[in-house]
Design a protein around this motif. Structure first.
Motif, PDB file in Angstrom:
ATOM      1  N   ARG A 195      34.692  38.189  39.392  1.00 38.04           N
ATOM      2  CA  ARG A 195      34.724  38.265  40.844  1.00 38.04           C
ATOM      3  C   ARG A 195      33.915  39.477  41.268  1.00 38.04           C
ATOM      4  O   ARG A 195      33.746  40.431  40.507  1.00 38.04           O
ATOM      5  CB  ARG A 195      36.140  38.358  41.387  1.00 38.04           C
ATOM      6  CG  ARG A 195      36.888  39.585  40.954  1.00 38.04           C
ATOM      7  CD  ARG A 195      38.311  39.579  41.506  1.00 38.04           C
ATOM      8  NE  ARG A 195      39.038  40.718  41.001  1.00 38.04           N
ATOM      9  CZ  ARG A 195      39.045  41.916  41.569  1.00 38.04           C
ATOM     10  NH1 ARG A 195      38.366  42.125  42.666  1.00 38.04           N
ATOM     11  NH2 ARG A 195      39.724  42.910  41.051  1.00 38.04           N
ATOM     12  N   ASP A 196      33.426  39.424  42.468  1.00 36.17           N
ATOM     13  CA  ASP A 196      32.658  40.529  43.037  1.00 36.17           C
ATOM     14  C   ASP A 196      33.547  41.223  44.056  1.00 36.17           C
ATOM     15  O   ASP A 196      33.840  40.650  45.109  1.00 36.17           O
ATOM     16  CB  ASP A 196      31.382  40.010  43.681  1.00 36.17           C
ATOM     17  CG  ASP A 196      30.466  41.130  44.126  1.00 36.17           C
ATOM     18  OD1 ASP A 196      30.854  42.307  43.994  1.00 36.17           O
ATOM     19  OD2 ASP A 196      29.359  40.818  44.598  1.00 36.17           O
ATOM     20  N   PRO A 197      34.000  42.433  43.775  1.00 36.41           N
ATOM     21  CA  PRO A 197      34.907  43.114  44.709  1.00 36.41           C
ATOM     22  C   PRO A 197      34.282  43.350  46.083  1.00 36.41           C
ATOM     23  O   PRO A 197      34.977  43.322  47.090  1.00 36.41           O
ATOM     24  CB  PRO A 197      35.217  44.439  44.040  1.00 36.41           C
ATOM     25  CG  PRO A 197      34.627  44.392  42.686  1.00 36.41           C
ATOM     26  CD  PRO A 197      33.742  43.207  42.578  1.00 36.41           C
ATOM     27  N   ALA A 198      32.979  43.549  46.142  1.00 34.31           N
ATOM     28  CA  ALA A 198      32.328  43.781  47.431  1.00 34.31           C
ATOM     29  C   ALA A 198      32.394  42.535  48.305  1.00 34.31           C
ATOM     30  O   ALA A 198      32.625  42.614  49.507  1.00 34.31           O
ATOM     31  CB  ALA A 198      30.872  44.191  47.214  1.00 34.31           C
ATOM     32  N   LYS A 199      32.208  41.384  47.709  1.00 36.79           N
ATOM     33  CA  LYS A 199      32.254  40.133  48.463  1.00 36.79           C
ATOM     34  C   LYS A 199      33.681  39.770  48.852  1.00 36.79           C
ATOM     35  O   LYS A 199      33.914  39.247  49.928  1.00 36.79           O
ATOM     36  CB  LYS A 199      31.636  39.001  47.660  1.00 36.79           C
ATOM     37  CG  LYS A 199      30.144  39.148  47.500  1.00 36.79           C
ATOM     38  CD  LYS A 199      29.570  38.022  46.692  1.00 36.79           C
ATOM     39  CE  LYS A 199      28.080  38.211  46.488  1.00 36.79           C
ATOM     40  NZ  LYS A 199      27.507  37.183  45.627  1.00 36.79           N
TER      41      LYS A 199
END
Length: 114
Positions: free
Chosen positions: A101-105
């Motif tokens: 997963r991309d924490p920023a997104k």
């Protein structure tokens, strides 16, 4: 992960870049994910090998004598013949068995809902 039963090739295989970036939309992101997973697999393999070789360890204070046990050599050869962690990680990524997963997104999605 059971890396012993993986379908990953033992030798290097040429991959289509577009297949790798299909899931993430970015080849660099895909390579970063595969690299992090490869590091996790390498640590897991190393700890398994260390546990198995620890059973045969002899604690002698003599530096002159080094005993090589046949079982130790066979175990080491078995682990040398396994696919490399990068090949295992790439195969897992292609099969869709890697969670990422991309924490920023994900934080942007939360802010948009409020």
């Amino acid at each position: 992960m059971d890396y012993k039963k993986s379908k990953a090739p033992v030798n290097t295989v040429t991959r289509d870049i577009m297949d790798l970036c299909e899931e993430t939309g970015n080849i660099y992101e895909s390579v970063a994910i595969i690299g992090k997973r490869a590091n996790q697999i390498a640590v897991e393999i190393k700890s398994d090998l260390s546990k198995k070789l620890q059973e045969f360890a002899s604690y002698n204070d003599s530096l002159e004598e080094v005993f090589e046990n046949r079982e130790q050599i066979e175990i080491s050869r078995y682990y040398e013949k396994l696919p490399k962690p990068t090949l295992l990680a790439t195969q897992e990524f292609i099969e869709g068995n890697v969670y990422w997963r991309d924490p920023a997104k994900s934080t942007d999605d939360i802010e948009d809902k409020d």
